[in-house]
Write an enzyme that holds these catalytic residues in place. Sequence first.
Site, short mmCIF file in Angstrom:
data_model
loop_
_atom_site.label_atom_id
_atom_site.label_comp_id
_atom_site.label_asym_id
_atom_site.label_seq_id
_atom_site.Cartn_x
_atom_site.Cartn_y
_atom_site.Cartn_z
N LYS A 249 -8.60 5.35 -8.03
CA LYS A 249 -8.51 3.93 -7.72
C LYS A 249 -7.10 3.37 -7.90
CE LYS A 249 -13.37 2.88 -8.18
NZ LYS A 249 -13.98 4.18 -8.56
C1 LIG Z 1 -15.01 4.85 -7.88
C2 LIG Z 1 -15.12 6.31 -8.08
C3 LIG Z 1 -15.83 7.15 -7.18
C4 LIG Z 1 -16.57 6.60 -5.98
O1 LIG Z 1 -15.70 6.08 -5.00
P1 LIG Z 1 -16.26 5.11 -3.85
O2 LIG Z 1 -15.08 4.64 -3.11
O3 LIG Z 1 -16.98 4.01 -4.59
O4 LIG Z 1 -17.18 5.94 -3.02
C5 LIG Z 1 -15.84 8.51 -7.42
N1 LIG Z 1 -15.21 9.05 -8.50
C6 LIG Z 1 -14.53 8.29 -9.38
C7 LIG Z 1 -13.89 8.94 -10.55
C8 LIG Z 1 -14.46 6.90 -9.21
O5 LIG Z 1 -13.78 6.15 -10.11
#
Ligand SMILES: *Cc1c(COP(=O)(O)O)cnc(C)c1O
Length: 461
Positions: free
Chosen positions: A110
Amino acid sequence: MRYISTRGGIQPISFKNAVMMGLATDGGLLLPESYPQISRQQLDGWRKLTYPQLAFEIISRFVDDIPGEALKSLIDRSYASFSHPEVTPVVHQNGIHILELFHGVTLAFKDVALQFLGNLFEYILAERNERLNIVGATSGDTGSAAIHGVRGKQGINIFILHPLGKTSPVQALQMTTVTDANVHNIAVRGTFDDCQDMVKALFGDLDFKEKYSLGAVNSINWARVLAQVVYYFYAWLQVTAEGEKPVYFSVPTGNFGDIFAGYVAKRMGLPIEKLLLASNENNILTRFVNQGDYSLAGVVSTVSPSMDIQVASNFERYLYHLYKEDSSRVRAAFGELREKGRITFSTEEMKQVRRDFCSASVDQLQTLETIGSFYRETGYLLDPHTAVGVRSALDQLPADAVRICLATAHPAKFGEAVEKAIGAPAPVPDSVAQLSGLPTRCEVMDAELEKVKEFVVANIR
Ligand SMILES: *Cc1c(COP(=O)(O)O)cnc(C)c1O
């Protein structure tokens, strides 16, 4: 480039307005009117670019209201905070490629989007002489990445609610050790749902929202998806330097944001054979791809908590394209979901879905087993989210194809699960070890909306 809503209820708007709007005012999600097309020749010309250079090539095709030099500087600053010179390096282990997306400050993918979004907000707010008060609820990853994306930034305050004692210890420290004056952590005596409900109520109070310029950072912001498109191109360019084989991406999926970015890359002409949608026990999207069954079920808590989601907010963006850009169909589908708890699809539509995606669901036992066996075979540690994607890829994708698995978090971020899987504590990187000595700041409160409101009002600078 102009942006429209999946629900068809707004006039086309500019990129900057799309960033500031977040969720479309008609309740839909924003999308570009068309996708820029990248030719094969153009792609090959990008092989020597650094990550920020590539990011500029791709992002600038979607942005026509920020001057090139300013956009470039914004992108450079966003990726200078990553600890790896390649930003998102690709490593080869056991016949698969692992796209490491966890070299940002909070050790999850993220950061790739939220570092960019933080800088983008600051730029637009300064230009407009406006202020923004971000309010959000988090179960861990989004909140910490958002806080680090906007800490110390002009014109922005951020208030993040998390459930007291219910995030991983590393996630809590990554939030509460940020003591910049514009950052406000609220630990709620309650659950993630309590936090989420209060944030929804704040945004639902339109007078309050307007008066205090509230904004959101959840994954519905188009700029987040856009920033994530870049690493699909980057990885593809890394692994196709010698020879041509079909390329698959395996994507651990929660809100459908990350995998939708892969779909955008494909629509732009990046030669991706298919996107593998990997889910944990919360498998509504896998049931959709494999059986055409998009029906709601309860949320189960798993060892990959960032994927413990039932209704994937970004799925609406894909539906809009599946329905051939017919926003009345999108509105009807969400009406059906509200009334019957499911959306149904035609045979023709399901054929299209399976041209774009394949899917697998991996349970917790298999997830932990995969972390263990992968570690024994290669010495490489997977985090539980990444393990869901790796296991799906090993089970579902042809071994002679190029298989790229997105590594969405560093194993140290989910140390408890990793320890369970390998029978020893996960190694702790210095950046995490250092956190425990730092001062923290966090307001602990009961799950009472009025208290939260009072706190927000009192702390807006
Ligand atoms: C947010 C997240 C996901 C999922 O991603 P999306 O964009 O919501 O599909 C997967 N793995 C981790 C470690 C995350 O923080």
